[in-house]
Structures are given as C-alpha cells and as structure tokens.
Motif scaffolding. Structure first.
Motif: not given
Length: 406
Positions: A106, A132, A135-136
């Motif tokens: 990140g 990411e 969201q995962q």
C-alpha cells in the motif's frame, strides 16, 4: 854511663813492639764487628729489594688477574603474576537487532517515531493505507455470509430427507445426496472463514508495531511512499530497531588463549571514548570449535547497558584473565642471547657465568616471560657479551673484588 844509656836504647824497641801488638789485638774485634755490620746492612738491603720485587710481582699478577675478570650487571627475575590478562579487540552489537518490513502492500499513511526514539514493545510505529486489502476483506466476508446461508439451507434439506427416509417416502440415494451437499457446504463455509481471517490479518499488518523494547536506529520511508510487502526487495525495510539494554560482544580468541574462554568467566571492557573507565561483562558462550581459517575461537561476552552509555558498533577492548598453569618469571629483554642452540641467558653462579637455555612465553616488549630455565633466586646477566661462554669468570659490578676482605 854509656853502658846504661845503651841498655835503655836497646830496651825501647821491645816495649814498642809489645804495645803495637796489644793495639792490634784490640783493633781486630772492632774490624770484625764493622765487617759484620756492613755485611748485615748489605744483606738486609738485598732481602728488602727481593721482598719488594716479589710483592710487586704478586700485586701485578693479582691486578692482571682481576683485570681479566669481566664485571657484569645482574638482575633478579621477577615472579610472574598468578593470572595473565589477555587484551583482545571486539565490536559491540545490540542484544536484539531487527529490520522492520511491511507485510501488506500500500502507501504509507503516517509514521510516529524517528531515529533515536526509544519505544516499547507493541507501540504503533506507522500506518499503511491498503484499500485493496480492505475491499478484499469486505468481499470475503460477503462470501462467508453466502456460504453460511447455503449451509443453513443444506442443513434443513438434509434433515428433511432423513426424516422422509424413515417412512420410505424417498430413496436412500436422494437422502445421501442431500447429506453430501450439507458436508460440501460446511467445507465451503470453513474455506470462506479462513479467507476472512487471512485478510483480517493482512489488514492488521497495516499497523506496524514495535516487536520489542528498543531504539529506532533507521527510518527508510516517508508519508506517501509505496510499500511493497515482504523483504525480497532490497532496501525496502521501513525501520530498523535495536535492543541496547544489553549488548553482545563477539571476540575472536586466538587458539593459544582458548583456555581463558570459559563460560561464566568475567571479563572487563575498555573503550577509548571512556578513558579510565571499565565495564564488566560475562562470557556466556563460545563456539566450542576452532575456526580453521583464522585459528581462533569465537566467544560471546554480554554486557549490561542500563543507561545506554555503550552504543552498538563501538570498538572495544576485551580483557580476559588467563590462569597460569606453569609458574613463570619475567626478565628484561636485553638479557636474552640468540644462539644456534636456541634462546639462552647468562647467570652468575660461584663467580662464573653459566649459559642456561630458556623457554619464552609472552613478549611484553621491554620484558619477556620465561616459562622454564630460571628461578627467582638466579642472578641474570644484563646485556651479556656475544662471546660469553659457560665457565667464564665474572664478577658482579659494584661488588668488592675477591680476596680484598672488604
């Protein structure tokens, strides 16, 4: 009257001759005495001369003999100390030293500590923004809820088919299929749950915490920097930490001094930046094997550093105490004779020089350690002549010559 006169004239010569003889008899002892005196004086002179010449010859021979005896300076060997100190170089190292890498990718959101900061275990060092991963995680949680709903439906169906099977309303094959579907749905739920836990842990790695109490020695990132997960990329460590409350010092001890490397033995450390001060440590372990390349034994010495005065990476001198198994003495280095037979020293025994073979231990520069060949009571010749041989008569400088009685 003529006859009387002639009688007197004849008698006069007889009287004179008699008187002469009497006087001659009286003079003879005096002459003999004079001759005796002269002979005695002459003999005394001759004796005195011979005696003086003999005394002069004796004195000359004694002086010549004394001049032929070399005067030497001597020194008594000093007994060696019961222990010998060995000084070896070393480098301090942090007791725990670790690079801090990111476990999730990140961008660096913020950091809280810079170099030199003392932190406690568990303190937050930095935060990483990883959308990411967030969201995962949300997707994985939704998949888990779906699987759980399917599991509940599969459980109801399996229970219903098993109840109908008891009244033979359905076949055994259909009931087994319903039970198998329930088992598969349970496995799907377990898989989705594991995936959620994995992503939760990755999300937890967005916050970087201190793994132990220590000091930040390096910060290699800044706000907005791209962070790659793992340590495969060189130079991507975020922080570097070191625990300095206790330091390790690794010392390469030469094989000849390996007996001093006993676990539990005490050691002292000195540093040039702390003149006159000593730090105490303990030898905690050694490699128990001699390095074939350097012929040294690797030793670890631990030193408490509660005030943080000692810094990792400092150059130190480690002093180890080596017990002496063989009593030894020390003599000046200029007493040694380098001969084809080996090292020798000259000692004075019974007024003669004797060459004694010796075994040298440690060389201290101006003095040397003698392991065998000398006793503390010996008188060792200082700066002996290269032509000195055993049996040569010598005398100690400053001592009275033999036979003087002084």
């Amino acid at each position: 009257m003529n006859g009387d006169s002639s009688g007197e004239f004849v008698a006069a010569p007889g009287v004179t001759a008699e008187a002469e003889r009497a006087r001659s008899h009286r003079r003879r002892p005096l002459a003999l005495l004079g001759l005796a005196v002269v002979a005695g004086a002459l003999g005394l002179g001759i004796y005195s001369g011979i005696r003086a010449r003999s005394a002069a010859d004796t004195a000359l021979r004694q002086t010549t003999a004394e001049a032929a005896i070399s005067a030497v300076n001597v020194v008594s060997p000093k007994p060696g100390e019961p222990t010998r100190e060995v000084q070896l170089p070393g480098t301090t190292q942090a007791f725990t030293d670790a690079p801090i890498f990111a476990r999730t990718s990140g961008y660096l959101k913020r950091w809280y500590f810079d170099i030199g900061a003392h932190v406690k275990e568990g303190q937050l060092l930095a935060e990483i923004d990883a959308p990411e991963v967030d969201q995962q995680l949300q997707q994985a949680r939704a998949d888990l809820e779906t699987a759980q709903a399917n599991l509940r439906q599969a459980q109801i169906t399996a229970d219903r088919w098993q109840a109908l099977l008891e009244s033979d309303s359905v076949s055994k094959q259909e009931t087994d299929q319903a039970v198998s579907t329930l088992s598969a749905t349970k496995a799907t739920v377990d898989s989705n749950a594991a995936n959620v836990r994995r992503l939760e842990q990755l999300q937890g790695f967005e916050k970087i915490h201190a793994p132990f109490d220590g000091v930040i020695t390096a910060r290699n990132t800044d706000i907005g920097a791209l962070i790659d997960a793992g340590s495969a990329t060189a130079g991507r460590e975020l922080f570097h930490m070191a625990a300095i409350h206790r330091l390790r010092v690794f010392v390469a001890v030469p094989e000849v001094y390996s007996r001093a490397a006993r676990s539990g033995a005490s050691a002292t450390l000195t540093l040039d930046e702390f003149p006159g001060r000593t730090f105490h440590g303990t030898l905690v372990r050694n490699a128990n094997a001699i390095d074939l390349a350097s012929r040294t034994l690797l030793v670890e010495v631990d030193v408490d550093n509660p005030q943080g005065e000692l810094l990792p990476g400092a150059y130190v001198f480690v002093h180890l105490q080596l017990p002496r198994e063989i009593p030894s003495v020390t003599v000046p280095a200029n007493t040694l004779l380098f001969r084809a037979e080996g090292l020798q020293v000259g000692v004075v025994r019974n007024g003669q020089a004797q060459l004694v073979p010796v075994t040298v231990g440690h060389d201290y520069g101006t003095t040397v350690e003698i392991l065998t060949g000398l006793q503390p009571t010996d008188q060792v010749i200082v700066a002996p002549s290269d032509s000195l041989t055993s049996g040569t008569r010598v005398r100690i400088a400053g001592a009275p010559p033999p036979g003087t009685g002084k």
